[in-house]
Design a protein around this motif. Structure first.
Motif, PDB file in Angstrom:
ATOM      1  N   THR A 174      10.168 -27.956  14.073  1.00  0.00           N
ATOM      2  CA  THR A 174      10.064 -28.527  12.728  1.00  0.00           C
ATOM      3  C   THR A 174      10.526 -27.499  11.702  1.00  0.00           C
ATOM      4  O   THR A 174      10.636 -26.306  12.002  1.00  0.00           O
ATOM      5  N   GLY A 175      10.800 -27.983  10.501  1.00  0.00           N
ATOM      6  CA  GLY A 175      11.202 -27.093   9.414  1.00  0.00           C
ATOM      7  C   GLY A 175      12.658 -26.676   9.482  1.00  0.00           C
ATOM      8  O   GLY A 175      13.087 -25.801   8.734  1.00  0.00           O
ATOM      9  N   LEU A 176      13.418 -27.294  10.369  1.00  0.00           N
ATOM     10  CA  LEU A 176      14.837 -26.959  10.501  1.00  0.00           C
ATOM     11  C   LEU A 176      15.683 -28.152  10.072  1.00  0.00           C
ATOM     12  O   LEU A 176      15.445 -29.277  10.527  1.00  0.00           O
ATOM     13  N   ASP A 177      16.652 -27.920   9.206  1.00  0.00           N
ATOM     14  CA  ASP A 177      17.613 -28.950   8.807  1.00  0.00           C
ATOM     15  C   ASP A 177      18.952 -28.607   9.463  1.00  0.00           C
ATOM     16  O   ASP A 177      19.588 -27.614   9.113  1.00  0.00           O
ATOM     17  N   LEU A 208      22.470 -24.162   1.056  1.00  0.00           N
ATOM     18  CA  LEU A 208      22.807 -24.802   2.330  1.00  0.00           C
ATOM     19  C   LEU A 208      22.489 -23.899   3.517  1.00  0.00           C
ATOM     20  O   LEU A 208      22.909 -24.141   4.638  1.00  0.00           O
ATOM     21  N   PHE A 209      21.753 -22.851   3.235  1.00  0.00           N
ATOM     22  CA  PHE A 209      21.416 -21.899   4.294  1.00  0.00           C
ATOM     23  C   PHE A 209      19.977 -22.123   4.761  1.00  0.00           C
ATOM     24  O   PHE A 209      19.056 -22.236   3.947  1.00  0.00           O
ATOM     25  N   GLN A 210      19.800 -22.225   6.066  1.00  0.00           N
ATOM     26  CA  GLN A 210      18.470 -22.459   6.620  1.00  0.00           C
ATOM     27  C   GLN A 210      17.671 -21.163   6.644  1.00  0.00           C
ATOM     28  O   GLN A 210      18.092 -20.197   7.292  1.00  0.00           O
ATOM     29  N   ASN A 211      16.546 -21.178   5.974  1.00  0.00           N
ATOM     30  CA  ASN A 211      15.662 -20.019   6.027  1.00  0.00           C
ATOM     31  C   ASN A 211      14.966 -19.959   7.397  1.00  0.00           C
ATOM     32  O   ASN A 211      14.210 -20.871   7.739  1.00  0.00           O
ATOM     33  N   PRO A 212      15.210 -18.911   8.167  1.00  0.00           N
ATOM     34  CA  PRO A 212      14.597 -18.835   9.509  1.00  0.00           C
ATOM     35  C   PRO A 212      13.077 -18.868   9.466  1.00  0.00           C
ATOM     36  O   PRO A 212      12.437 -19.365  10.408  1.00  0.00           O
ATOM     37  N   ASP A 213      12.500 -18.395   8.387  1.00  0.00           N
ATOM     38  CA  ASP A 213      11.031 -18.336   8.300  1.00  0.00           C
ATOM     39  C   ASP A 213      10.399 -19.727   8.204  1.00  0.00           C
ATOM     40  O   ASP A 213       9.194 -19.882   8.419  1.00  0.00           O
ATOM     41  N   ASP A 214      11.189 -20.734   7.854  1.00  0.00           N
ATOM     42  CA  ASP A 214      10.644 -22.094   7.735  1.00  0.00           C
ATOM     43  C   ASP A 214      10.549 -22.814   9.085  1.00  0.00           C
ATOM     44  O   ASP A 214       9.988 -23.901   9.180  1.00  0.00           O
ATOM     45  N   VAL A 226       9.431 -23.736  12.768  1.00  0.00           N
ATOM     46  CA  VAL A 226       8.269 -23.593  13.652  1.00  0.00           C
ATOM     47  C   VAL A 226       8.600 -24.248  14.998  1.00  0.00           C
ATOM     48  O   VAL A 226       9.064 -25.387  15.035  1.00  0.00           O
ATOM     49  N   ILE A 227       8.384 -23.516  16.072  1.00  0.00           N
ATOM     50  CA  ILE A 227       8.614 -24.051  17.425  1.00  0.00           C
ATOM     51  C   ILE A 227       7.262 -24.152  18.123  1.00  0.00           C
ATOM     52  O   ILE A 227       6.596 -23.147  18.333  1.00  0.00           O
ATOM     53  N   LYS A 282      12.778 -32.591  14.796  1.00  0.00           N
ATOM     54  CA  LYS A 282      12.279 -33.755  14.067  1.00  0.00           C
ATOM     55  C   LYS A 282      13.012 -33.929  12.734  1.00  0.00           C
ATOM     56  O   LYS A 282      13.478 -32.964  12.136  1.00  0.00           O
ATOM     57  N   HIS A 283      13.060 -35.202  12.271  1.00  0.00           N
ATOM     58  CA  HIS A 283      13.478 -35.560  10.896  1.00  0.00           C
ATOM     59  C   HIS A 283      14.885 -35.089  10.539  1.00  0.00           C
ATOM     60  O   HIS A 283      15.079 -34.452   9.514  1.00  0.00           O
TER      61      HIS A 283
END
Ligand code: OGA
Ligand code: MN
Length: 318
Positions: free
Chosen positions: A44-47, A22-28, A30-31, A73-74
């Motif tokens: 993108t790439g952030l939940d 449940l931890f967001q990987n910062p490397d994923d 993209v701004i 997004k999403h």
């Protein structure tokens, strides 16, 4: 024990960084700044349901200060998850009952933490389906919110786009003489919700005079703020003026004041200062309410539109 408020429950239940899945990987994450637009960046790439690192929140705060709106997004969140994410960036905006705003409730005198912005009768139909003219939220209060988030859940086929205006760019594009002239001016923005009440049933917002002349009645409380405000993090100056509700320059001649305000409003509306957002379900737009305005296109009454808004507390404009 008393039950928790929605906000406390949200943060109580929120995932923590040590829960690996449940931890967001910062490397994923993209701004990407919007190419060729006056403001905005896409994330993108952030939940937003996940626990976020300090590095991520700091990066997002910096990106917001630079690009003024962030488009996530999403996303797929319930209200508590939405509150837990938004609260990383500040406290929830809770105006007192003497300063009514959108969605102020009769029983509590303040809006709910998560505000439905919808055209479904009785389910948050505060703004209907009509056009909303360019405004900053809560500008008529003593301490307007610093930023808000809108999360798109259900969208109409036609219309309903939201446009944001970069009022830093609008200020910077003025000539030096105008800048010098307006830099020290104070502006009162009268509360359109007080006017709406006094108009008894008619849609007051958008119907008010554009400028208050000294022989006209004052409705509600008046809080002068600088016409040119300074962004608290970047120090950049911006015009702090909406384009449609009743305003008044403090200690200023009526005729000259209404003319100056009309000219500045026309200037802000130039196409080079704006970005129009075409919503997709799952978008969250997070905007800096201190140095932007936003407006909405109308959409057909028979089509449903549901967004959810969270507004965050801000300081006294300076
Ligand atoms: C708001 C607002 C715009 C929209 O909720 O503050 O201005 O597009 N909404 O619904
Ligand atoms: Mn608004």
């Amino acid at each position: 024990m008393t039950s928790l408020t929605q906000l406390s429950q949200a943060i109580h239940d929120a995932p923590r960084w040590h829960q690996e899945n449940l931890f967001q990987n910062p490397d994923d994450i993209v701004i990407t700044p919007l190419a060729g637009e006056a403001l905005g960046a896409v994330v993108t790439g952030l939940d937003a349901r996940k626990a976020q690192s300090g590095e991520t929140i700091f990066r997002l705060k910096q990106a917001l200060a630079e690009h003024l709106i962030l488009i996530f997004k999403h996303q797929r969140l319930d209200d508590l998850q939405y509150l837990a994410f938004a609260s990383y960036f500040g406290a929830i905006f809770r105006p007192s009952a003497d300063n009514p705003v959108l969605a102020t409730q009769a029983d509590t005198g303040t809006p709910p933490d998560v505000i439905p912005v919808s055209n479904a009768v009785g389910q948050g139909d505060y703004t209907g389906h009509g056009e909303l003219s360019p405004h900053a939220d809560h500008q008529w209060t003593p301490t307007p919110s610093f930023g808000s988030l809108l999360y798109a859940i259900e969208l109409p086929q036609d219309g309903g786009q939201t446009t944001w205006y970069n009022t830093i760019k609008a200020y910077e594009a003025l000539d030096d003489q105008t800048k010098q002239h307006i830099d020290q001016l104070q502006l009162i923005t009268y509360n359109p919700f007080v006017r709406a009440k006094s108009n008894k049933g008619s849609q007051g917002y958008g119907n008010s005079p554009l400028y208050r002349f000294k022989d006209q009645e004052i409705l509600g409380h008046a809080y002068p703020h600088p016409l040119v405000r300074t962004h608290p993090e970047t120090g950049r100056k911006a015009l702090w003026l909406n384009t449609r509700t009743e305003v008044e320059l403090v200690n200023y001649d009526d005729q000259a004041g209404s003319k100056l305000i009309a000219e500045l409003r026309e200037h802000i509306l130039k196409p080079e200062f704006r970005y129009e957002h075409q919503w997709q379900e799952g978008d969250i737009v997070f905007w800096d309410n201190q140095v932007t305005l936003h407006s909405r296109r109308p959409f057909p009454a028979e089509q449903r539109r549901l967004l959810k808004r969270i507004s965050l507390a801000g300081g006294r404009p300076f």
